[in-house]
Design an enzyme around this catalytic site. Structure first.
Site, PDB file in Angstrom:
ATOM      1  N   ARG A  42      72.844  82.495  46.549  1.00 45.99           N
ATOM      2  CA  ARG A  42      72.795  81.428  47.551  1.00 45.99           C
ATOM      3  C   ARG A  42      71.446  80.705  47.520  1.00 45.99           C
ATOM      4  O   ARG A  42      70.415  81.305  47.192  1.00 45.99           O
ATOM      5  CB  ARG A  42      73.039  82.007  48.949  1.00 45.99           C
ATOM      6  CG  ARG A  42      74.404  82.658  49.121  1.00 45.99           C
ATOM      7  CD  ARG A  42      74.567  83.246  50.508  1.00 45.99           C
ATOM      8  NE  ARG A  42      75.849  83.919  50.647  1.00 45.99           N
ATOM      9  CZ  ARG A  42      76.069  85.201  50.380  1.00 45.99           C
ATOM     10  NH1 ARG A  42      75.060  85.955  49.930  1.00 45.99           N
ATOM     11  NH2 ARG A  42      77.257  85.744  50.537  1.00 45.99           N
TER      12      ARG A  42
ATOM     13  N   LYS B  73      72.350  87.084  53.397  1.00 44.56           N
ATOM     14  CA  LYS B  73      73.151  86.524  54.481  1.00 44.56           C
ATOM     15  C   LYS B  73      73.833  87.615  55.295  1.00 44.56           C
ATOM     16  O   LYS B  73      73.865  87.560  56.521  1.00 44.56           O
ATOM     17  CB  LYS B  73      74.199  85.564  53.909  1.00 44.56           C
ATOM     18  CG  LYS B  73      75.128  84.973  54.952  1.00 44.56           C
ATOM     19  CD  LYS B  73      76.169  84.072  54.318  1.00 44.56           C
ATOM     20  CE  LYS B  73      77.131  83.512  55.351  1.00 44.56           C
ATOM     21  NZ  LYS B  73      78.168  82.649  54.741  1.00 44.56           N
TER      22      LYS B  73
ATOM     23  N   HIS C  81      74.832  75.095  46.842  1.00 49.55           N
ATOM     24  CA  HIS C  81      75.769  76.199  47.073  1.00 49.55           C
ATOM     25  C   HIS C  81      76.989  76.074  46.170  1.00 49.55           C
ATOM     26  O   HIS C  81      77.629  77.079  45.824  1.00 49.55           O
ATOM     27  CB  HIS C  81      76.193  76.213  48.544  1.00 49.55           C
ATOM     28  CG  HIS C  81      76.718  77.546  48.992  1.00 49.55           C
ATOM     29  ND1 HIS C  81      77.976  78.004  48.667  1.00 49.55           N
ATOM     30  CD2 HIS C  81      76.153  78.526  49.738  1.00 49.55           C
ATOM     31  CE1 HIS C  81      78.164  79.195  49.204  1.00 49.55           C
ATOM     32  NE2 HIS C  81      77.084  79.546  49.850  1.00 49.55           N
TER      33      HIS C  81
ATOM     34  N   ARG D  59      77.511  78.123  42.891  1.00 47.64           N
ATOM     35  CA  ARG D  59      78.185  79.427  42.935  1.00 47.64           C
ATOM     36  C   ARG D  59      79.688  79.267  42.684  1.00 47.64           C
ATOM     37  O   ARG D  59      80.297  80.053  41.962  1.00 47.64           O
ATOM     38  CB  ARG D  59      77.941  80.085  44.303  1.00 47.64           C
ATOM     39  CG  ARG D  59      76.533  80.591  44.477  1.00 47.64           C
ATOM     40  CD  ARG D  59      76.170  80.823  45.943  1.00 47.64           C
ATOM     41  NE  ARG D  59      77.108  81.650  46.683  1.00 47.64           N
ATOM     42  CZ  ARG D  59      77.137  82.976  46.681  1.00 47.64           C
ATOM     43  NH1 ARG D  59      76.256  83.636  45.922  1.00 47.64           N
ATOM     44  NH2 ARG D  59      77.996  83.652  47.414  1.00 47.64           N
TER      45      ARG D  59
ATOM     46  N   HIS E 259      79.572  88.787  47.759  1.00 47.44           N
ATOM     47  CA  HIS E 259      80.580  88.735  48.812  1.00 47.44           C
ATOM     48  C   HIS E 259      80.880  90.159  49.271  1.00 47.44           C
ATOM     49  O   HIS E 259      80.910  91.079  48.462  1.00 47.44           O
ATOM     50  CB  HIS E 259      81.857  88.058  48.319  1.00 47.44           C
ATOM     51  CG  HIS E 259      81.701  86.583  48.147  1.00 47.44           C
ATOM     52  ND1 HIS E 259      82.571  85.809  47.395  1.00 47.44           N
ATOM     53  CD2 HIS E 259      80.772  85.709  48.637  1.00 47.44           C
ATOM     54  CE1 HIS E 259      82.187  84.539  47.427  1.00 47.44           C
ATOM     55  NE2 HIS E 259      81.098  84.461  48.163  1.00 47.44           N
TER      56      HIS E 259
ATOM     57  N   TYR F 289      81.479 101.996  46.424  1.00 50.55           N
ATOM     58  CA  TYR F 289      81.746 102.238  45.001  1.00 50.55           C
ATOM     59  C   TYR F 289      81.297 101.050  44.167  1.00 50.55           C
ATOM     60  O   TYR F 289      80.684 101.199  43.107  1.00 50.55           O
ATOM     61  CB  TYR F 289      83.232 102.494  44.795  1.00 50.55           C
ATOM     62  CG  TYR F 289      83.620 102.588  43.325  1.00 50.55           C
ATOM     63  CD1 TYR F 289      83.412 103.756  42.601  1.00 50.55           C
ATOM     64  CD2 TYR F 289      84.178 101.484  42.671  1.00 50.55           C
ATOM     65  CE1 TYR F 289      83.764 103.830  41.265  1.00 50.55           C
ATOM     66  CE2 TYR F 289      84.530 101.561  41.331  1.00 50.55           C
ATOM     67  CZ  TYR F 289      84.324 102.740  40.637  1.00 50.55           C
ATOM     68  OH  TYR F 289      84.665 102.808  39.314  1.00 50.55           O
TER      69      TYR F 289
END
Length: 413
Positions: free
Chosen positions: A248, A275, A337, A340, A363, A373
Site C-alpha cells: 500500500r 493497515k 493503490h 496493487r 490481505h 499457517y
C-alpha cells in the site's frame, strides 16, 4: 394520654438558635428539624422501614434551601411510598444511581471510550477521521442521550438527510461506527441488546468503487511514461518500489532502513504501520534491492528510505506517488493503490495460487488458523511469485525504462 406535638411555624424554624448540643424541633408525623452546634439545620423524617420494621432516619435537606413547606411535601411523598411498601431512602438512592448511570452511559461518553480503544486498534488518523464524522452528523443530536434510549428510528431520522444528498458511503460508515459504539455499550453492561444492529438495512448499499487502475497490457506504457516523466529520483524509485513490492502507498512511503533485512532480502513492516495492525514480511527481489541501492546515496544516512522533499528528516508524503501519476497523464485511470490491483490481476491471469497472491497483498484471511499457517509457510512461495512479478516488470520495460534496468535513465535528480 397520648403525647401531642404542635406544628412548627416558619418563625420558629427561622429563629431556632444553635446550642452547645444538638437538639430537635418536631413538626409531627415524624418530621423533625435538627439544629446542630454549628448552627446548621437539617430536616429529618423518622420512619419505620417496611421490611425490617426498624426505625430509621431519612434526610430531607437543609434549611433554608428546603423550607418548612418543602419539608412537609417531601414527608408526604415519602409516606406515599411507605404506604406502597417502598423504603423512601432506598428509593432515592436507586434514583440517584440511575441518574449517575444515565450520565455515564450517554452516547457521547461511550463514543469517547470507543475512540480511545479505536486509536489502539487502527491508525489514529483513521480513528480520528471516523470520530469527526460522528461529531458532524451524530453527536450534536445524541451526545447526551443515554444509549438505552436510542432506537433505530432516531438513527434513521438523522441519516435520512445524509442519504438524500447521495452520500451513501458516509451513511454506511456512520452505521458501522454507531454499531461499534453500541456493541461496546453491550460489552460494558450499559445495555443488554443493541437495537441498532440492523439499521443499515434501511439504507441502499453504496456502489462499490474500485481504485482506478490500468489493464495488464498497459504496463509497458506505464513504464515508458514513467521513464519520460519530469520527476525526482526519489519519486521515481518510490513508484517502482510500490510496483515491485505490491504494498500500500502509505506503507511504502514510510519504509525505514531499519525495517530492511538486506542479508536475507526481507522487508519487515511493523504492525503499527500496517493497515490491519498485523506485521507483514515482504520478500525483496533483486530488482527491489536495486531500488534500495539507488536510494542509499540519497537517504542512507537518514531514517526513511524515501525522504520528504521539504523535510528530509521525515518520510515522503503518502500522496507523492498519486500526484506524480496524475501529472504523468493517468488522472482518473491509475492511482498508487491501483498498482496493487495491476499486480493482482496480472498474477491471477498467469495462474498463480490466489491464496499466495492475497498473502503477498497483505490481505487478511478471516480464518485465523489458515492465516497463521499462511504467515508461517507462504514466505518462500511468495518470494517466487514476487521474483516472477519483478522480472515481468523488467520485460514490460524492455530492459531500458525501469530504474532497475541496465541502460541510461532520464531522471531529474
Amino acid at each position: 394520654m397520648a403525647r401531642t406535638t404542635s406544628n412548627l411555624t416558619n418563625t420558629q424554624v427561622k429563629q431556632a438558635k444553635k446550642s452547645e448540643k444538638e437538639y430537635t424541633l418536631s413538626d409531627g408525623g415524624g418530621l423533625q428539624l435538627r439544629v446542630r452546634p454549628s448552627g446548621s439545620k437539617l430536616w429529618v423524617l423518622k420512619y419505620t422501614q417496611p421490611v425490617t420494621k426498624r426505625r430509621t432516619n431519612f434526610g430531607l435537606g437543609s434549611y433554608p434551601e428546603v423550607s418548612l413547606a418543602d419539608a412537609r411535601r417531601k414527608m408526604q411523598e415519602a409516606k406515599v411510598l411507605l404506604s406502597q411498601g417502598i423504603d423512601p431512602k432506598a428509593h432515592r438512592d436507586e434514583q440517584s444511581e440511575a441518574k449517575r448511570e444515565a450520565t455515564e452511559s450517554t452516547f457521547g461518553v461511550i463514543a469517547d471510550k470507543w475512540l480511545t480503544l479505536k486509536r489502539q486498534q487502527v491508525n489514529p488518523e483513521t480513528a480520528n477521521a471516523n470520530y469527526r464524522a460522528l461529531e458532524k452528523h451524530i453527536l450534536p443530536l445524541l451526545k447526551n442521550t443515554p444509549v438505552e434510549n436510542i432506537k433505530p428510528k432516531h438513527i434513521i431520522n438523522i441519516l435520512e438527510p445524509v442519504k438524500a444528498k447521495g452520500n451513501l458511503e458516509t451513511v454506511k460508515r456512520l452505521c458501522r461506527i454507531i454499531n461499534e459504539i453500541m456493541r461496546l455499550a453491550v460489552a460494558g453492561g450499559y445495555i443488554e441488546v443493541n437495537y441498532l444492529a440492523d439499521v443499515t438495512k434501511m439504507f441502499p448499499a453504496p456502489k462499490r468503487k474500485h481504485m482506478p487502475t490500468i489493464k495488464p497490457e498497459r504496463l509497458p506504457e506505464l513504464m515508458q511514461t514513467l521513464n519520460r516523466a519530469n520527476i525526482t529520483r526519489t519519486t521515481r524509485c518510490l513508484i517502482e518500489w510500490q510496483l515491485h513490492t505490491m504494498i500500500r502507498p502509505k506503507e511504502a512511503s514510510t519504509v525505514e532502513w531499519d525495517h530492511i533485512d538486506t542479508v536475507n532480502g526481507i522487508w519487515e513492516i511493523p504492525a503499527d504501520i500496517m493497515k490491519m495492525k498485523i506485521p507483514h514480511k515482504v520478500p525483496l527481489t533483486p530488482q527491489a534491492m536495486q531500488i534500495l541501492e539507488l536510494m542509499r546515496p540519497i537517504s542512507g544516512n537518514r531514517n526513511h528510505v524515501f525522504p520528504g522533499h521539504r523535510n528530509p528528516n521525515t518520510h515522503t508524503n503518502t500522496q507523492t506517488a498519486n500526484m506524480a501519476l496524475k501529472r504523468m497523464g493517468f488522472e482518473g485511470e491509475l492511482v498508487a493503490h491501483g498498482l496493487r490491483s495491476l499486480a493482482s490481476t496480472t498474477l491471477n491471469e498467469q495462474g498463480f495460487d490466489p491464496d499466495i497472491i492475497e498473502s503477498a497483498l497483505a490481505h487478511i484471511d478471516k480464518n485465523e488458523v489458515r492465516r497463521a499457517y499462511n504467515r508461517a509457510e507462504y514466505l518462500e512461495r511468495r518470494r517466487k511469485l514476487m521474483e516472477w512479478w519483478s522480472n515481468h516488470i523488467e520485460k514490460a520495460s524492455y530492459g531500458s525504462v525501469s530504474v532497475t534496468g541496465t541502460r541510461s535513465l532520464r531522471i531529474v535528480g
